[in-house]
Design an enzyme around this catalytic site. Structure first.
Site, PDB file in Angstrom:
ATOM      1  N   LYS A  11      -0.142  11.601   1.394  1.00  0.00           N
ATOM      2  CA  LYS A  11      -1.022  11.270   2.514  1.00  0.00           C
ATOM      3  C   LYS A  11      -1.593  12.550   3.135  1.00  0.00           C
ATOM      4  O   LYS A  11      -1.148  13.657   2.817  1.00  0.00           O
ATOM      5  CB  LYS A  11      -0.223  10.447   3.541  1.00  0.00           C
ATOM      6  CG  LYS A  11       0.230   9.074   2.997  1.00  0.00           C
ATOM      7  CD  LYS A  11       1.044   8.314   4.037  1.00  0.00           C
ATOM      8  CE  LYS A  11       1.415   6.914   3.556  1.00  0.00           C
ATOM      9  NZ  LYS A  11       2.184   6.166   4.587  1.00  0.00           N
ATOM     10  N   HIS A 117       2.981   7.774   0.092  1.00  0.00           N
ATOM     11  CA  HIS A 117       2.953   6.331  -0.151  1.00  0.00           C
ATOM     12  C   HIS A 117       3.598   6.014  -1.496  1.00  0.00           C
ATOM     13  O   HIS A 117       3.378   6.728  -2.471  1.00  0.00           O
ATOM     14  CB  HIS A 117       1.516   5.796  -0.167  1.00  0.00           C
ATOM     15  CG  HIS A 117       1.442   4.379  -0.656  1.00  0.00           C
ATOM     16  ND1 HIS A 117       1.828   3.315   0.128  1.00  0.00           N
ATOM     17  CD2 HIS A 117       1.115   3.854  -1.865  1.00  0.00           C
ATOM     18  CE1 HIS A 117       1.714   2.195  -0.578  1.00  0.00           C
ATOM     19  NE2 HIS A 117       1.273   2.496  -1.793  1.00  0.00           N
ATOM     20  N   GLU A 128      -2.371  -2.153  -6.454  1.00  0.00           N
ATOM     21  CA  GLU A 128      -2.841  -0.884  -5.886  1.00  0.00           C
ATOM     22  C   GLU A 128      -3.451   0.031  -6.948  1.00  0.00           C
ATOM     23  O   GLU A 128      -4.445   0.708  -6.686  1.00  0.00           O
ATOM     24  CB  GLU A 128      -1.684  -0.180  -5.176  1.00  0.00           C
ATOM     25  CG  GLU A 128      -1.257  -0.908  -3.906  1.00  0.00           C
ATOM     26  CD  GLU A 128       0.059  -0.383  -3.352  1.00  0.00           C
ATOM     27  OE1 GLU A 128       0.505   0.699  -3.779  1.00  0.00           O
ATOM     28  OE2 GLU A 128       0.650  -1.071  -2.492  1.00  0.00           O
TER      29      GLU A 128
HETATM   30  O1  YYY Z   1       5.397   0.750   2.170  1.00  0.00           O
HETATM   31  P1  YYY Z   1       5.636   1.681   3.325  1.00  0.00           P
HETATM   32  O2  YYY Z   1       4.595   2.765   3.442  1.00  0.00           O
HETATM   33  O3  YYY Z   1       7.022   2.241   3.342  1.00  0.00           O
HETATM   34  O4  YYY Z   1       5.546   0.808   4.677  1.00  0.00           O
HETATM   35  P2  YYY Z   1       4.597  -0.423   5.052  1.00  0.00           P
HETATM   36  O5  YYY Z   1       5.416  -1.397   5.818  1.00  0.00           O
HETATM   37  O6  YYY Z   1       3.872  -0.920   3.832  1.00  0.00           O
HETATM   38  O7  YYY Z   1       3.560   0.236   6.055  1.00  0.00           O
HETATM   39  C1  YYY Z   1       2.530   1.056   5.582  1.00  0.00           C
HETATM   40  C2  YYY Z   1       2.383   2.248   6.492  1.00  0.00           C
HETATM   41  O8  YYY Z   1       2.037   1.836   7.803  1.00  0.00           O
HETATM   42  C3  YYY Z   1       3.630   3.078   6.663  1.00  0.00           C
HETATM   43  O9  YYY Z   1       3.847   3.973   5.594  1.00  0.00           O
HETATM   44  C4  YYY Z   1       3.339   3.794   7.943  1.00  0.00           C
HETATM   45  C5  YYY Z   1       2.536   2.787   8.743  1.00  0.00           C
HETATM   46  N1  YYY Z   1       3.371   2.114   9.745  1.00  0.00           N
HETATM   47  C6  YYY Z   1       3.321   2.555  11.060  1.00  0.00           C
HETATM   48  O10 YYY Z   1       2.578   3.494  11.351  1.00  0.00           O
HETATM   49  N2  YYY Z   1       4.111   1.960  12.006  1.00  0.00           N
HETATM   50  C7  YYY Z   1       4.911   0.940  11.680  1.00  0.00           C
HETATM   51  N3  YYY Z   1       5.670   0.386  12.613  1.00  0.00           N
HETATM   52  C8  YYY Z   1       4.978   0.475  10.343  1.00  0.00           C
HETATM   53  C9  YYY Z   1       4.186   1.085   9.401  1.00  0.00           C
HETATM   54 MG    MG Z   2       4.021  -0.708   1.803  1.00  0.00          MG
END
Ligand code: YYY
Ligand code: MG
Length: 146
Positions: A11, A117, A128
């Site tokens: 990212k 990611h 994706e």
């Molecule tokens: O797949 P992953 O990246 O681990 O988490 P997701 O639940 O798919 O959420 C995508 C992305 O969204 C996460 O990497 C950071 C952001 N995010 C956030 O900023 N605040 C949250 N409470 C949940 C997710």
């Molecule tokens: Mg995710």
């Protein structure tokens, strides 16, 4: 597309903090094979498809600002059980819960800046990869994602 392929992206914070090489090295050391790599500026449209389950969440506008704050390094990695294994290597979404030894546990502190990611399922990985990449036959023997 096969369940032996998964997308991993560095990212914008990971790129800006110069962690691209270290992150690639972790997956190479584990034994996975890099089969796609590009740097791009993600668009709002691409992100709304990528994060389609999250567009209604309160944090979504901040997520888009973050993900468009600079270039992303998008990759595809191949190998045995790569979807599940790479997700374990990346660690939980919230770096506060990510164990040391995971990418997020070693390199980040806050969920809004979690460096990398990784897909959480084979179906998600396939979706994706199709969204971010085209597959091309590079020779008679292998395909790469561009
Ligand atoms: O797949 P992953 O990246 O681990 O988490 P997701 O639940 O798919 O959420 C995508 C992305 O969204 C996460 O990497 C950071 C952001 N995010 C956030 O900023 N605040 C949250 N409470 C949940 C997710
Ligand atoms: Mg995710």
């Amino acid at each position: 597309l096969s369940s032996k392929d998964t997308p991993i992206s560095v990212k914008p914070d990971g790129v800006q903090r110069r962690y691209v090489g270290q992150i690639i090295q972790r997956f190479e050391k584990r034994g996975f094979k890099l089969v796609g790599l590009k740097m791009l500026q993600a668009s709002d449209g691409l992100l709304s498809q990528h994060y389609r389950e999250l567009v209604k969440k309160p944090f979504y506008p901040n997520l888009v600002d973050y993900m468009t704050s600079g270039p992303v390094v998008a990759m595809v990695w191949e190998g045995l059980n790569v979807v599940q294994s790479s997700r374990r290597m990346v660690g939980p979404t919230n770096p506060a819960e990510a164990p040391a030894g995971t990418v997020r546990g070693d390199l980040s502190l806050h969920v809004s800046r979690n460096v990398v990611h990784a897909s959480d399922s084979v179906e998600g990985a396939e979706r994706e990869i199709k969204l971010w990449f085209e597959v091309v036959e590079a020779s008679a023997f292998f395909w790469i994602y561009v």
